[in-house]
Design a protein around this motif. Structure first.
Motif, PDB file in Angstrom:
ATOM      1  N   ASP A  21       0.959  -1.165  -0.320  1.00 59.68           N
ATOM      2  CA  ASP A  21       0.003  -0.395   0.134  1.00 59.68           C
ATOM      3  C   ASP A  21       0.397   1.334   0.066  1.00 59.68           C
ATOM      4  O   ASP A  21       0.555   2.283  -0.960  1.00 59.68           O
ATOM      5  N   ARG A  22       1.659   1.267   1.003  1.00 52.55           N
ATOM      6  CA  ARG A  22       2.642   3.049   0.766  1.00 52.55           C
ATOM      7  C   ARG A  22       3.029   2.889  -0.446  1.00 52.55           C
ATOM      8  O   ARG A  22       3.581   4.125  -0.138  1.00 52.55           O
ATOM      9  N   THR A  23       3.464   2.276  -0.772  1.00 57.51           N
ATOM     10  CA  THR A  23       4.520   2.784  -2.583  1.00 57.51           C
ATOM     11  C   THR A  23       3.751   2.704  -3.484  1.00 57.51           C
ATOM     12  O   THR A  23       3.887   3.016  -4.864  1.00 57.51           O
TER      13      THR A  23
END
Length: 141
Positions: A21-23
């Motif tokens: 998710d964070r990328t």
């Protein structure tokens, strides 16, 4: 007869996104739509895919979210390198079958192979590309 939904969004909705998710700066659907459109238009490298996206950016923004603009060639390459090839292949096959059906075309399989060590002076290469079309049975028959 109603118009069939041949959208990339519909046919690739079930494709697992391999990124954490964070990328995720770009929606997977946006990346796929740009990349597939670019390849259909003749792009044969990630740099050309990015150039296609930049050149068609205004048009693409009409139907894609693109919150962070056009994905870079590095982003496209990284995402495609991590996609499940079998799942992607199923999505492409389903999409192409629906496109052929909608356009009244017959779906054929194309096997692109290379004959190695078959020197061709004209092409200045040691390989010869071979393309074989394999007609598939009509599902309606």
């Amino acid at each position: 007869m109603p118009n069939p939904d041949v959208s990339i969004a519909r046919h690739f909705a079930g494709l697992p996104d391999p990124r954490i998710d964070r990328t995720r700066k770009h929606a997977l659907g946006d990346i796929l739509a740009i990349d597939l459109s670019a390849v259909i238009s003749g792009a044969d490298s990630w740099e050309k895919v990015e150039a296609f996206g930049e050149a068609k950016g205004d048009r693409l923004k009409r139907f894609l979210s693109l919150p962070n603009g056009i994905p870079s060639h590095d982003t496209c390459g990284r995402v495609f390198a991590r996609l499940d090839p079998q799942a992607f292949g199923r999505c492409v096959a389903g999409w192409m079958a629906e496109l052929c059906k909608a356009a009244g075309l017959r779906h054929i399989a194309v096997d692109g192979s290379v004959v190695r060590s078959a020197s061709t002076v004209e092409l200045n290469t040691s390989t010869v590309p071979v393309c074989v079309e394999i007609p598939l049975p009509d599902p309606a028959e």
